[in-house]
Design a protein around this motif. Structure first.
Motif, short mmCIF file in Angstrom:
data_model
loop_
_atom_site.label_atom_id
_atom_site.label_comp_id
_atom_site.label_asym_id
_atom_site.label_seq_id
_atom_site.Cartn_x
_atom_site.Cartn_y
_atom_site.Cartn_z
N ARG A 209 0.88 -1.27 -0.07
CA ARG A 209 -0.14 0.05 0.08
C ARG A 209 0.90 1.21 0.00
O ARG A 209 0.30 2.36 -0.39
CB ARG A 209 -1.06 -0.03 1.12
N CYS A 255 -3.42 11.08 2.82
CA CYS A 255 -4.08 9.60 2.71
C CYS A 255 -5.70 9.84 2.49
O CYS A 255 -5.94 10.82 3.18
CB CYS A 255 -3.63 8.66 3.65
N SER A 256 -6.43 8.81 2.16
CA SER A 256 -7.77 9.03 2.10
C SER A 256 -8.53 9.58 3.40
O SER A 256 -9.61 10.02 3.30
CB SER A 256 -8.59 7.75 1.45
N SER A 316 3.09 6.96 -6.99
CA SER A 316 1.61 6.32 -6.81
C SER A 316 1.17 6.06 -5.42
O SER A 316 1.79 6.20 -4.52
CB SER A 316 1.31 5.07 -7.82
N ARG A 317 0.15 5.57 -5.29
CA ARG A 317 -0.36 5.00 -4.06
C ARG A 317 0.56 4.05 -3.24
O ARG A 317 0.55 3.80 -2.06
CB ARG A 317 -1.76 4.62 -3.91
N ASP A 382 -5.43 6.00 -2.50
CA ASP A 382 -4.97 6.83 -1.18
C ASP A 382 -3.81 6.74 -1.10
O ASP A 382 -3.11 7.12 0.16
CB ASP A 382 -5.74 6.23 -0.05
#
Length: 382
Positions: A209, A255-256, A316-317, A382
């Motif tokens: 992640r 982050c989300s 990227s995420r 995220d």
């Protein structure tokens, strides 16, 4: 050569209350069953005559993530009543928080005129399960109406299609009506509960992640300052709302969960957003938090470089940020988020080797340094 896309990015810097399309016997068309999870899906709304409806297109920045579908063939389901179209229902929490709720502002505009709200799946993967996951959360944001996620094309007796009032990048501050709806409703039925100082952590997410290198050390330094590591994935959506309403000082890498904080927080909070990848997402999150609730939100970009997947070509995420921790400490002290009770020592070369080995083992592949241009937007998530 393909025809240019017929619609333009919606303008939401001013009022949008008048931008609700009312339709009789319109078609709501989901993506085809069995299709892949594409970045752009053919789904949305068509008039009774088959014309595409501009307000039904959902945008991510300047790129549409839904484009008008083809007219359904054969018999379709008939749905009686008065319904509000909300767009694609994402299973991914971050995209749900930005792109699946961007039309809920119209619930207040149409109060008393609706029998429920309609989604189409982002793609056809357990659509009813996704709907069940988000129904209580949607209610906590202020949508107190029945919600359906349409798996098959349906012709709707009366359909309202509002303009998108929120989104990523240039739409992150939301339209006035969207901000007003969020301030009036989001999280108000959930009592605050939790620590006064939290660090929203990614350290216990799956290895693929992405985060920042040495996040466990960062947690330890912040714990010495009175912060409690908070792992959103271990809590229900309602528990997350309670925690974000209770916290007075919040620090997080971009982050989300910060989208949710921006909706349910308040003007008395101090928030620090740490960049973990190039693309200015730290600034975007801080802008949303300031615009929605008037909280004191600061972005801190102390990235030295990004570590991306060996087969990748941009952050990227899933990438990892290499931070200048001593400089970050100074910035957080200057912002009043920490007192500086401990020195934040620079990791050694051996530390970096061990950390890169650790994240490679967790992700199942190696990472390489990326020193590309600042400001290139990350691709997703995220």
């Amino acid at each position: 050569m393909a025809d240019p896309f017929p619609f333009e990015v919606p303008e939401i810097s001013g009022p949008i209350a008048s931008h609700i399309t009312k339709l009789e016997r319109a078609y709501v068309v989901p993506p085809p069953k069995g299709g892949p999870n594409q970045s752009v899906q053919r789904s949305g709304v068509l008039t009774a005559e088959g014309a595409p409806v501009e307000n039904a297109v959902t945008w991510r920045g300047t790129t549409p993530v839904t484009v008008p579908p083809a007219m359904p063939e054969g018999e379709v389901d008939q749905l009686e009543g008065r319904w509000l179209f909300l767009g694609p229902l994402f299973g991914h929490f971050g995209h749900f928080l930005v792109e699946s709720i961007c039309r809920i502002w119209a619930v207040d505009q149409l109060r008393g005129q609706l029998d429920g709200v309609l989604y189409v799946p982002k793609f056809q993967n357990r659509p009813e399960h996704v709907a069940n996951v988000y129904r209580p959360f949607l209610e906590a944001l202020g949508v107190d109406l029945p919600m359906r996620n349409i798996e098959d094309p349906a012709q709707v007796e009366q359909l309202f299609v509002p303009r998108q009032g929120f989104g990523m990048f240039q739409m992150i501050e939301g339209a006035p009506e969207f901000r007003a709806f969020i301030r009036a409703h989001a999280g108000k039925t959930v009592a605050p509960e939790g620590s006064a100082k939290i660090y929203i952590s990614r350290s216990e997410l799956p290895g693929a992640r992405g985060s920042v290198l040495f996040e466990r050390r960062l947690e330890g330094w912040l714990e010495a300052e009175g912060y409690v590591p908070y792992h959103p994935q271990k809590h229900s959506h309602l528990e997350q709302i309670a925690a974000y309403r209770a916290a007075r000082h919040i620090i997080a890498v971009d982050c989300s969960p910060l989208h949710l904080l921006g909706m349910v927080g308040d003007e008395g909070q101090k928030v620090g957003v740490i960049a973990r990848r190039d693309g200015d997402l730290d600034e975007i999150f801080a802008r949303q938090i300031r615009a929605f609730q008037g909280a004191e939100a600061r972005a801190f970009n102390h990235l030295r470089r990004n570590w991306i997947e060996a087969h990748g070509n941009r952050p990227s995420r899933t990438s990892w940020g290499e931070l200048d921790y001593p400089a970050l400490r100074e910035s957080l002290m200057a912002a009043g988020l920490i007192k500086g009770v401990e020195a934040w020592e620079e990791p050694t070369e051996a530390d970096y080797e061990a950390e890169l080995d650790r994240i490679a083992a967790a992700a199942g592949h190696r990472f390489k340094p990326w020193d590309g241009p600042k400001g290139k937007a990350p691709g997703d998530g995220d």
